[in-house]
Scaffold this motif. Structure first.
Motif, mmCIF file in Angstrom:
data_model
loop_
_atom_site.group_PDB
_atom_site.id
_atom_site.type_symbol
_atom_site.label_atom_id
_atom_site.label_comp_id
_atom_site.label_asym_id
_atom_site.label_seq_id
_atom_site.Cartn_x
_atom_site.Cartn_y
_atom_site.Cartn_z
ATOM 1 N N LYS A 188 -7.849 7.414 -35.764
ATOM 2 C CA LYS A 188 -7.090 7.186 -37.043
ATOM 3 C C LYS A 188 -7.154 5.803 -37.531
ATOM 4 O O LYS A 188 -7.440 4.691 -36.924
ATOM 5 C CB LYS A 188 -5.469 7.535 -36.710
ATOM 6 C CG LYS A 188 -5.022 8.831 -36.760
ATOM 7 C CD LYS A 188 -3.835 9.116 -36.379
ATOM 8 C CE LYS A 188 -3.464 8.961 -35.077
ATOM 9 N NZ LYS A 188 -2.200 9.299 -34.418
ATOM 10 N N TYR A 189 -6.996 5.613 -38.781
ATOM 11 C CA TYR A 189 -7.166 4.306 -39.228
ATOM 12 C C TYR A 189 -6.056 4.210 -40.376
ATOM 13 O O TYR A 189 -5.832 5.054 -41.308
ATOM 14 C CB TYR A 189 -8.595 4.185 -40.166
ATOM 15 C CG TYR A 189 -8.726 3.075 -40.920
ATOM 16 C CD1 TYR A 189 -8.933 1.575 -40.506
ATOM 17 C CD2 TYR A 189 -8.904 3.016 -42.504
ATOM 18 C CE1 TYR A 189 -8.751 0.821 -41.568
ATOM 19 C CE2 TYR A 189 -8.703 2.140 -42.999
ATOM 20 C CZ TYR A 189 -8.728 0.955 -42.791
ATOM 21 O OH TYR A 189 -8.865 -0.100 -43.608
ATOM 22 N N MET A 190 -5.145 3.220 -40.254
ATOM 23 C CA MET A 190 -4.189 2.838 -41.015
ATOM 24 C C MET A 190 -4.206 1.632 -41.970
ATOM 25 O O MET A 190 -4.419 0.487 -41.149
ATOM 26 C CB MET A 190 -2.832 3.219 -40.416
ATOM 27 C CG MET A 190 -2.512 4.634 -39.991
ATOM 28 S SD MET A 190 -1.275 4.785 -38.437
ATOM 29 C CE MET A 190 -2.667 4.935 -37.308
ATOM 30 N N GLU A 191 -3.818 1.656 -43.131
ATOM 31 C CA GLU A 191 -3.616 0.155 -43.714
ATOM 32 C C GLU A 191 -2.474 0.305 -44.495
ATOM 33 O O GLU A 191 -2.061 1.130 -45.064
ATOM 34 C CB GLU A 191 -4.804 -0.199 -44.364
ATOM 35 C CG GLU A 191 -5.264 0.677 -45.617
ATOM 36 C CD GLU A 191 -6.564 0.187 -46.398
ATOM 37 O OE1 GLU A 191 -7.455 -0.265 -45.582
ATOM 38 O OE2 GLU A 191 -6.614 0.255 -47.477
ATOM 39 N N PHE A 192 -1.878 -0.837 -44.516
ATOM 40 C CA PHE A 192 -0.506 -1.162 -45.373
ATOM 41 C C PHE A 192 -0.093 -2.916 -45.594
ATOM 42 O O PHE A 192 -1.144 -3.287 -45.009
ATOM 43 C CB PHE A 192 0.660 -0.586 -44.633
ATOM 44 C CG PHE A 192 0.724 -1.272 -43.209
ATOM 45 C CD1 PHE A 192 0.007 -0.563 -41.807
ATOM 46 C CD2 PHE A 192 1.672 -2.354 -42.618
ATOM 47 C CE1 PHE A 192 0.339 -1.006 -40.585
ATOM 48 C CE2 PHE A 192 1.871 -2.709 -41.351
ATOM 49 C CZ PHE A 192 0.979 -2.006 -40.470
ATOM 50 N N MET A 209 1.741 2.263 -47.172
ATOM 51 C CA MET A 209 0.960 2.892 -46.112
ATOM 52 C C MET A 209 -0.243 3.917 -46.672
ATOM 53 O O MET A 209 0.128 4.777 -47.166
ATOM 54 C CB MET A 209 1.937 3.592 -45.230
ATOM 55 C CG MET A 209 1.455 4.174 -43.794
ATOM 56 S SD MET A 209 0.742 3.123 -42.692
ATOM 57 C CE MET A 209 1.962 2.499 -42.015
ATOM 58 N N ARG A 210 -1.350 3.882 -46.085
ATOM 59 C CA ARG A 210 -2.396 4.933 -46.275
ATOM 60 C C ARG A 210 -3.137 5.169 -44.877
ATOM 61 O O ARG A 210 -3.375 4.250 -44.172
ATOM 62 C CB ARG A 210 -3.604 3.907 -47.400
ATOM 63 C CG ARG A 210 -3.058 3.538 -48.402
ATOM 64 C CD ARG A 210 -2.724 4.794 -49.529
ATOM 65 N NE ARG A 210 -3.933 5.307 -50.209
ATOM 66 C CZ ARG A 210 -3.473 6.266 -50.932
ATOM 67 N NH1 ARG A 210 -2.425 6.881 -51.338
ATOM 68 N NH2 ARG A 210 -4.789 6.911 -51.552
ATOM 69 N N VAL A 211 -3.225 6.422 -44.790
ATOM 70 C CA VAL A 211 -3.671 6.781 -43.485
ATOM 71 C C VAL A 211 -5.223 7.416 -43.802
ATOM 72 O O VAL A 211 -5.430 8.086 -44.622
ATOM 73 C CB VAL A 211 -2.908 8.053 -42.938
ATOM 74 C CG1 VAL A 211 -3.364 8.494 -41.440
ATOM 75 C CG2 VAL A 211 -1.467 7.479 -42.787
ATOM 76 N N GLY A 212 -6.191 6.956 -42.654
ATOM 77 C CA GLY A 212 -7.573 7.428 -42.862
ATOM 78 C C GLY A 212 -8.071 8.004 -41.644
ATOM 79 O O GLY A 212 -7.136 8.190 -40.661
#
Lengths: 85, 85
Positions: free
Chosen positions: A41-45, B37-40
Protein backbone atom coordinates in the motif's frame (compact mmCIF):
# COMPACT_ATOMS: atom_id res chain seq x y z
CA UNK A 1 2.95 21.64 6.62
CA UNK A 2 4.66 18.32 6.00
CA UNK A 3 3.87 15.97 3.13
CA UNK A 4 4.22 12.36 4.25
CA UNK A 5 4.45 9.32 1.97
CA UNK A 6 4.02 5.93 3.63
CA UNK A 7 4.86 2.62 1.97
CA UNK A 8 3.49 -0.54 3.57
CA UNK A 9 4.80 -3.87 2.32
CA UNK A 10 4.33 -7.48 3.39
CA UNK A 11 7.27 -8.86 5.33
CA UNK A 12 9.53 -11.23 3.43
CA UNK A 13 8.18 -14.77 3.73
CA UNK A 14 4.55 -13.73 4.11
CA UNK A 15 2.45 -15.22 1.32
CA UNK A 16 1.17 -12.60 -1.13
CA UNK A 17 -1.87 -14.01 -2.94
CA UNK A 18 -2.57 -10.68 -4.65
CA UNK A 19 0.95 -10.67 -6.09
CA UNK A 20 0.52 -14.26 -7.26
CA UNK A 21 -2.75 -13.34 -8.96
CA UNK A 22 -1.04 -10.49 -10.80
CA UNK A 23 1.75 -12.83 -11.92
CA UNK A 24 -0.83 -15.22 -13.32
CA UNK A 25 -2.68 -12.42 -15.07
CA UNK A 26 0.62 -11.27 -16.60
CA UNK A 27 1.28 -14.79 -17.86
CA UNK A 28 -2.15 -14.79 -19.46
CA UNK A 29 -1.02 -11.57 -21.21
CA UNK A 30 2.10 -13.39 -22.48
CA UNK A 31 4.38 -11.55 -20.08
CA UNK A 32 6.60 -14.32 -18.76
CA UNK A 33 9.66 -12.45 -17.56
CA UNK A 34 8.33 -11.13 -14.25
CA UNK A 35 8.97 -12.75 -10.91
CA UNK A 36 8.66 -11.93 -7.24
CA UNK A 37 5.62 -9.67 -7.59
CA UNK A 38 4.74 -8.19 -4.20
CA UNK A 39 1.83 -5.83 -3.62
CA UNK A 40 1.73 -3.23 -0.89
CA UNK A 41 0.00 0.00 0.00
CA UNK A 42 1.03 3.54 -0.63
CA UNK A 43 -0.45 6.42 1.32
CA UNK A 44 0.19 10.13 1.19
CA UNK A 45 -1.15 12.93 3.34
CA UNK A 46 -0.39 16.31 4.78
CA UNK A 47 0.50 16.68 8.42
CA UNK A 48 0.36 19.90 10.39
CA UNK A 49 3.19 19.46 12.93
CA UNK A 50 2.08 19.61 16.55
CA UNK A 51 4.03 21.19 19.32
CA UNK A 52 5.70 18.80 21.74
CA UNK A 53 5.80 15.87 19.36
CA UNK A 54 8.22 15.29 16.53
CA UNK A 55 6.95 14.44 13.06
CA UNK A 56 8.75 11.08 13.29
CA UNK A 57 7.01 10.22 16.56
CA UNK A 58 3.64 11.10 15.10
CA UNK A 59 4.06 9.22 11.84
CA UNK A 60 5.48 6.17 13.62
CA UNK A 61 2.49 6.17 15.97
CA UNK A 62 0.06 6.33 13.04
CA UNK A 63 1.87 3.61 11.12
CA UNK A 64 2.04 1.22 14.04
CA UNK A 65 -1.48 1.79 15.32
CA UNK A 66 -3.45 2.09 12.12
CA UNK A 67 -1.72 2.18 8.75
CA UNK A 68 0.15 -1.11 8.94
CA UNK A 69 -0.23 -4.45 10.64
CA UNK A 70 3.15 -4.87 12.37
CA UNK A 71 2.70 -8.66 12.59
CA UNK A 72 2.89 -9.22 8.85
CA UNK A 73 3.82 -5.85 7.36
CA UNK A 74 6.77 -3.49 7.30
CA UNK A 75 6.47 0.21 6.68
CA UNK A 76 8.73 3.03 5.70
CA UNK A 77 7.99 6.68 5.11
CA UNK A 78 9.36 9.84 3.62
CA UNK A 79 8.60 13.37 4.71
CA UNK A 80 9.07 16.62 2.91
CA UNK A 81 8.36 20.17 3.97
CA UNK A 82 5.71 21.90 1.89
CA UNK A 83 6.24 25.62 1.58
CA UNK A 84 2.94 27.42 1.24
CA UNK A 85 3.21 31.03 0.10
CA UNK B 1 17.71 -8.34 -13.82
CA UNK B 2 15.80 -5.14 -13.17
CA UNK B 3 13.95 -4.31 -9.97
CA UNK B 4 10.82 -2.30 -10.72
CA UNK B 5 8.75 -0.34 -8.22
CA UNK B 6 5.33 0.84 -9.39
CA UNK B 7 3.21 3.41 -7.57
CA UNK B 8 -0.46 3.66 -8.53
CA UNK B 9 -2.45 6.59 -7.18
CA UNK B 10 -5.95 7.89 -7.74
CA UNK B 11 -6.10 10.88 -10.04
CA UNK B 12 -6.68 14.23 -8.37
CA UNK B 13 -10.42 14.81 -8.03
CA UNK B 14 -11.36 11.14 -7.83
CA UNK B 15 -13.11 10.40 -4.55
CA UNK B 16 -11.03 8.25 -2.21
CA UNK B 17 -13.36 6.55 0.29
CA UNK B 18 -10.52 4.46 1.72
CA UNK B 19 -8.55 7.62 2.46
CA UNK B 20 -11.62 9.20 4.07
CA UNK B 21 -12.10 6.11 6.24
CA UNK B 22 -8.48 6.35 7.42
CA UNK B 23 -8.93 10.04 8.23
CA UNK B 24 -11.99 9.21 10.35
CA UNK B 25 -10.12 6.38 12.10
CA UNK B 26 -7.27 8.79 12.85
CA UNK B 27 -9.74 11.28 14.32
CA UNK B 28 -11.08 8.50 16.52
CA UNK B 29 -7.46 8.03 17.69
CA UNK B 30 -7.28 11.76 18.53
CA UNK B 31 -5.06 12.54 15.57
CA UNK B 32 -6.60 15.69 14.16
CA UNK B 33 -3.76 17.24 12.21
CA UNK B 34 -3.89 15.06 9.10
CA UNK B 35 -5.58 16.08 5.88
CA UNK B 36 -5.71 14.99 2.26
CA UNK B 37 -5.17 11.28 2.94
CA UNK B 38 -4.95 9.41 -0.36
CA UNK B 39 -4.44 5.67 -0.63
CA UNK B 40 -2.76 3.97 -3.55
CA UNK B 41 -1.00 0.77 -4.45
CA UNK B 42 2.64 -0.05 -4.41
CA UNK B 43 4.04 -3.00 -6.35
CA UNK B 44 7.55 -4.30 -6.73
CA UNK B 45 8.90 -7.10 -8.89
CA UNK B 46 11.88 -8.31 -10.82
CA UNK B 47 11.96 -8.14 -14.59
CA UNK B 48 14.27 -10.07 -16.84
CA UNK B 49 14.77 -7.69 -19.79
CA UNK B 50 13.68 -9.10 -23.14
CA UNK B 51 15.48 -8.51 -26.37
CA UNK B 52 13.79 -6.16 -28.79
CA UNK B 53 11.76 -4.34 -26.16
CA UNK B 54 12.95 -1.67 -23.78
CA UNK B 55 12.26 -1.97 -20.06
CA UNK B 56 10.21 1.25 -20.26
CA UNK B 57 8.04 -0.15 -23.03
CA UNK B 58 7.44 -3.34 -21.09
CA UNK B 59 6.64 -1.69 -17.78
CA UNK B 60 4.38 0.89 -19.44
CA UNK B 61 2.49 -1.92 -21.18
CA UNK B 62 2.00 -3.78 -17.88
CA UNK B 63 0.92 -0.63 -16.04
CA UNK B 64 -1.60 0.41 -18.67
CA UNK B 65 -3.05 -3.03 -19.33
CA UNK B 66 -3.13 -4.55 -15.86
CA UNK B 67 -1.59 -2.74 -12.91
CA UNK B 68 -3.55 0.50 -13.09
CA UNK B 69 -6.91 1.68 -14.30
CA UNK B 70 -5.99 4.61 -16.57
CA UNK B 71 -9.49 6.09 -16.29
CA UNK B 72 -9.16 6.95 -12.62
CA UNK B 73 -5.55 6.21 -11.70
CA UNK B 74 -2.11 7.55 -12.45
CA UNK B 75 1.05 5.50 -12.20
CA UNK B 76 4.73 6.12 -11.96
CA UNK B 77 7.60 3.70 -11.65
CA UNK B 78 11.26 3.44 -10.78
CA UNK B 79 13.70 0.89 -12.09
CA UNK B 80 17.06 -0.16 -10.79
CA UNK B 81 19.56 -2.67 -12.09
CA UNK B 82 20.14 -5.61 -9.73
CA UNK B 83 23.64 -6.99 -9.93
CA UNK B 84 23.63 -10.69 -9.19
CA UNK B 85 27.06 -12.16 -8.48
Amino acid sequence: MIKVKVYVTLKAGVLDPQGKAIEQALEAMDVNNVEGMRVGKYMEFHLEPEKGQSVDEQVTHMCEQLLSNPVIEDYRYETEEVITP
